[in-house]
Design an enzyme around this catalytic site. Structure first.
Site, short mmCIF file in Angstrom:
data_model
loop_
_atom_site.label_atom_id
_atom_site.label_comp_id
_atom_site.label_asym_id
_atom_site.label_seq_id
_atom_site.Cartn_x
_atom_site.Cartn_y
_atom_site.Cartn_z
N GLU A 216 70.04 13.93 134.71
CA GLU A 216 69.08 13.12 133.84
C GLU A 216 68.26 12.52 133.53
O GLU A 216 67.47 11.72 135.02
CB GLU A 216 70.13 11.96 133.00
CG GLU A 216 69.79 11.29 131.39
CD GLU A 216 69.05 12.04 130.57
OE1 GLU A 216 70.33 12.78 130.80
OE2 GLU A 216 68.18 11.23 130.14
N CYS B 59 70.35 20.44 119.13
CA CYS B 59 71.07 20.20 117.68
C CYS B 59 70.64 19.67 117.00
O CYS B 59 70.52 19.18 116.14
CB CYS B 59 72.05 18.86 118.12
SG CYS B 59 70.99 17.58 119.14
N1 SAM Z 1 73.30 18.06 127.29
C1 SAM Z 1 73.87 16.35 127.14
C2 SAM Z 1 75.20 16.58 126.72
O1 SAM Z 1 75.58 17.27 126.76
O2 SAM Z 1 75.92 15.56 126.82
C3 SAM Z 1 73.39 16.33 125.87
C4 SAM Z 1 71.95 15.81 126.39
S1 SAM Z 1 70.72 15.38 125.22
C5 SAM Z 1 70.66 16.89 124.26
C6 SAM Z 1 69.31 14.99 125.72
C7 SAM Z 1 68.91 14.88 126.92
O3 SAM Z 1 67.39 15.48 127.65
C8 SAM Z 1 69.34 12.85 127.12
O4 SAM Z 1 69.69 12.15 127.59
C9 SAM Z 1 67.95 12.62 126.92
O5 SAM Z 1 67.36 11.71 127.35
C10 SAM Z 1 66.98 13.71 128.29
N2 SAM Z 1 64.82 14.00 128.40
C11 SAM Z 1 64.16 13.35 127.60
N3 SAM Z 1 62.87 13.51 127.59
C12 SAM Z 1 63.07 14.49 128.46
C13 SAM Z 1 62.22 14.81 129.32
N4 SAM Z 1 60.87 15.10 129.49
N5 SAM Z 1 62.90 15.81 130.34
C14 SAM Z 1 63.71 16.04 130.32
N6 SAM Z 1 65.27 15.00 129.95
C15 SAM Z 1 64.82 14.69 128.73
#
Ligand code: SAM
Length: 470
Positions: free
Chosen positions: A136, A234
């Protein structure tokens, strides 16, 4: 009425896309959201859980161990939740696991993993074999991810707080399967979490699409030839879904979309990319989601993502010297006194052998793979946290407690879920308790919660401060 608060450009785009289905789609915003829990099969089978759980549960057709629950039963407040017996997860989000299809023994990367919904599911599928690397990028979210993974009790998980391109530079082609559950504009979550609407705009959708394309490049580099990459969001926006993937496929002939049988007849296949699936709230009982699996050609080699030159980044947890195979007599003594012969199913016997133990200062971890170099990476958990060496003794860690079973320790004390003493334990209080002095694994029924240390009739509380009830 939530439907009246939806952003106008969003409604217009959805009306064009859904045509005669649009009114029933919009109507879902004025009906209650659905709640799901997924059973931790590392701790109990879904069948046994169903027999034991006092409230009604209803199977989710696309999630083997997932169930709908009535929100008035508050499973988040039950001590089984603190013991990692289940994870509360939005039902549609559970479908991703079906498409990723992790197999025991594989190396899996969850690249955007916080708070851990998908990672906990992957860990259960791996059944303690192989390796799950949960990453993360945001530090506070990474800490929450680490805590959720601790509670889950899988011994084969690495948790990092890294950028995708840093990982891609360090571990090209390392993983059998990579999940990119991408950060997105969250249109599919407007009902579950209406604040997401405040951030939404057509410009935000486009900036998400740009970011997704960048992360996808790193994700692709991390998959081994012949491996699988699953992309999910989502959101409903085609710009963040089909369009990101079609552009990616244009420039990556080594990947092709994989058609998989539908786990539910109400999953929809977009015409622009029929191998992908869309989940709509008016068609099924869950929120909005998009999922596609991509296969990487077996014969392709690794090509570094363009313009990448990796520089080491500051890493407080790896500043202390990593030592390879020193002796840890304090741990050995603890194992001899407090653990009974370990159940082989726990996969811990080998992990506790010296070649699998990594020391960061006095903190010991059992690593799931010995060929990994963590230097320069921000790693929150290089494996299962065993505990801390103190002068002449060993203080076992919370993560170790959650990865054990009642038959793996010399002393286990089970509270029943309604026992007032359990509540006192979870509040961090010391509890009078007769018995020999020493470490006691405390649990709710057969599910471990943490440690206590009995000293002359008093159980000192070692339940971590950050998890205590207030
Ligand atoms: N997979 C998780 C779950 O099932 O609990 C949910 C993930 S959420 C949809 C997307 C995640 O991507 C967030 O935690 C966010 O902090 C992270 N994120 C934001 N910007 C990002 C980046 N540039 N590279 C990678 N991850 C990023």
């Amino acid at each position: 009425m939530l439907s009246t608060k939806l952003p106008q450009p969003f409604k217009e785009r959805m009306a064009l896309e859904l045509k005669e289905e649009f009114p029933s789609f919009i109507a879902t915003y004025d009906s209650p959201r659905l709640n799901g829990l997924r059973v931790n099969t590392l701790k109990i089978s879904a069948k046994t859980f169903l027999e034991r759980w006092p409230f009604e549960l209803e199977p989710i057709s696309w999630a083997q161990d997932g169930f709908y629950y009535n929100y008035t039963t508050y499973p988040g407040q039950h001590p089984y939740h603190a013991a990692g017996v289940y994870y509360l997860q939005e039902p549609s989000a559970m479908a991703v696991l079906y498409y990723l299809d992790p197999q025991p023994g594989e190396r899996i990367l969850d690249l955007a993993a916080a708070p851990g919904g998908k990672s906990t599911g992957i860990a259960a599928c791996l059944n303690r074999q192989g390796l799950l690397w949960s990453n993360e990028i945001q530090p506070t979210r990474a800490r929450i991810l680490a805590q959720n993974m601790d509670r889950w009790g899988a011994p084969n998980v690495i948790v990092s707080n890294e950028s995708p391109d840093q990982l891609a530079g360090r571990l090209p082609g390392f993983f059998d399967r990579v999940l990119l559950d991408a950060p997105c504009s969250g249109e599919g979550m407007f009902r579950k979490d209406p604040e997401v609407m405040d951030e939404w705009s057509p410009e935000h959708v486009l900036s998400c699409a740009h970011r997704q394309a960048l992360i996808l490049e790193s994700a692709a580099a991390l998959v081994r030839p012949g491996g699988r990459l699953v992309y999910s969001t989502c959101t409903f926006a085609p710009q963040e879904n089909e369009e990101v993937i079609l552009r990616f496929l244009d420039s990556h002939p080594e990947f092709r979309p994989l058609a998989q049988p539908d786990p539910d007849a109400d999953f929809v296949h977009p015409s622009a990319l029929p191998e992908a699936v869309r989940l709509y709230p008016h068609r099924l009982r869950g929120e909005g989601h998009f999922i596609v699996s991509l296969l990487k050609d077996n014969s392709c080699g690794y090509t570094a993502p363009k313009g990448k030159k990796q520089k080491p980044i500051s890493n407080p947890s790896s500043r202390s010297k990593q030592s390879a195979k020193p002796d840890h007599p304090e741990l050995d003594k603890f194992v001899e006194e407090a653990l009974s012969p370990l159940n082989p199913e726990l996969g811990l016997t080998q992990r506790l052998s010296p070649e699998n133990i990594l020391a960061f200062g006095n903190h010991l971890y059992a690593v799931p793979a010995t060929d990994l170099d963590f230097q320069g990476l921000t790693i929150l958990r290089p494996g299962l946290y065993l505990g801390e060496k103190k002068p002449g003794r060993f203080q076992p860690g919370y993560s170790l407690a959650l990865a054990l079973t009642q038959d793996s320790v010399s002393s286990y004390h089970a509270f029943s879920p309604n026992d007032p003493l359990l509540d006192r334990y979870l509040h961090g209080e010391a509890i009078p308790q007769e018995g020999p002095n020493g470490w006691v694994l405390i649990g709710v029924d057969e599910f471990p919660l943490g440690w206590g240390k009995r000293v002359q009739g008093l159980l000192k509380n070692h339940y971590p401060k950050e998890y205590r009830k207030r």
